[in-house]
Design an enzyme around this catalytic site. Structure first.
Site, short mmCIF file in Angstrom:
data_model
loop_
_atom_site.label_atom_id
_atom_site.label_comp_id
_atom_site.label_asym_id
_atom_site.label_seq_id
_atom_site.Cartn_x
_atom_site.Cartn_y
_atom_site.Cartn_z
N ASN A 64 24.60 -11.72 -26.36
CA ASN A 64 25.92 -11.08 -26.40
C ASN A 64 25.95 -9.88 -25.46
O ASN A 64 24.95 -9.18 -25.27
CB ASN A 64 26.33 -10.70 -27.83
N ILE A 65 27.10 -9.69 -24.86
CA ILE A 65 27.29 -8.63 -23.86
C ILE A 65 28.56 -7.87 -24.25
O ILE A 65 29.67 -8.42 -24.11
CB ILE A 65 27.42 -9.22 -22.44
N GLU A 66 28.39 -6.67 -24.77
CA GLU A 66 29.54 -5.90 -25.26
C GLU A 66 30.13 -5.03 -24.15
O GLU A 66 29.58 -4.93 -23.05
CB GLU A 66 29.12 -5.07 -26.47
N GLU A 97 26.48 -17.20 -27.49
CA GLU A 97 26.68 -18.65 -27.33
C GLU A 97 27.49 -18.94 -26.06
O GLU A 97 27.17 -19.84 -25.28
CB GLU A 97 27.45 -19.21 -28.53
N CYS A 133 31.07 -17.76 -33.92
CA CYS A 133 32.46 -17.36 -34.22
C CYS A 133 33.41 -18.49 -33.83
O CYS A 133 33.04 -19.45 -33.14
CB CYS A 133 32.80 -16.07 -33.49
N1 THU Z 1 28.37 -12.23 -31.77
C1 THU Z 1 27.79 -13.23 -31.05
O1 THU Z 1 27.29 -13.00 -29.95
N2 THU Z 1 27.78 -14.47 -31.58
C2 THU Z 1 28.22 -14.79 -32.82
O2 THU Z 1 28.12 -15.92 -33.23
C3 THU Z 1 28.81 -13.75 -33.68
C4 THU Z 1 29.02 -12.43 -33.05
C5 THU Z 1 28.34 -10.86 -31.23
C6 THU Z 1 29.64 -10.31 -30.73
C7 THU Z 1 29.39 -8.83 -30.85
O3 THU Z 1 28.69 -8.37 -29.70
C8 THU Z 1 28.45 -8.69 -32.04
O4 THU Z 1 27.89 -9.98 -32.22
C9 THU Z 1 29.14 -8.25 -33.31
O5 THU Z 1 30.25 -9.02 -33.58
#
Ligand code: THU
Length: 142
Positions: free
Chosen positions: A45-47, A58, A96
């Protein structure tokens, strides 16, 4: 059909998780996507400070693979948890809704497997159809 064990794919997801960029939520996700021709694409994940541009682990894996010409996928392993949670207290991290919709664009829902893990040998497997029943996909537009 490719011979890579589910355990090894989960290990790849843990390696992907190491690169998670999540300074806001602190929740780190790693994913490992196996193509039908046996390649593994890792994603984290990349915020973003503006929040909405955040990309899930994913989708990072899918977009990496698709941008390199891959079109057929076998399965994905996903791990996600905060760093400070003991292994026994961790939960499975299910994809998600947005990621499920991206998966259904590129995968056969009845066949594509989603492995959600909370340890290298502790995982559950679902078909994409189980996670996204009655989906809207390219089939509706053909
Ligand atoms: N996130 C994912 O990368 N995949 C998921 O299946 C659920 C949520 C990440 C998004 C965000 O960076 C962090 O988790 C919290 O929601």
């Amino acid at each position: 059909m490719v011979l890579l064990t589910n355990e090894n794919l989960v290990k790849e997801a843990y390696k992907a998780r190491e690169f998670a960029y999540s300074p806001y939520s602190k929740f780190k996700v790693g994913a490992a996507l196996l193509t039908k021709d046996g390649k593994v694409y890792r994603g984290c994940n990349i915020e973003n400070a503006a929040y909405t541009p955040t990309n899930c682990g994913e989708r990072t894996a899918f977009f990496k693979a698709i941008s390199e010409g891959k079109k057929e996928f076998e399965k994905i392993a996903i791990v996600g948890h905060f760093d400070n949670v003991k292994e026994e207290d961790r939960d499975y991290c299910a994809p998600c809704g947005v990621c499920r919709q991206v998966m259904v664009e590129f995968c056969l829902a009845k066949e594509f497997e989603v492995i959600i893990a909370k340890g290298e040998d502790d995982y559950k497997i679902y078909t994409l159809e189980e996670l996204l029943p009655l989906s809207f996909s390219n089939e509706n537009l053909s």
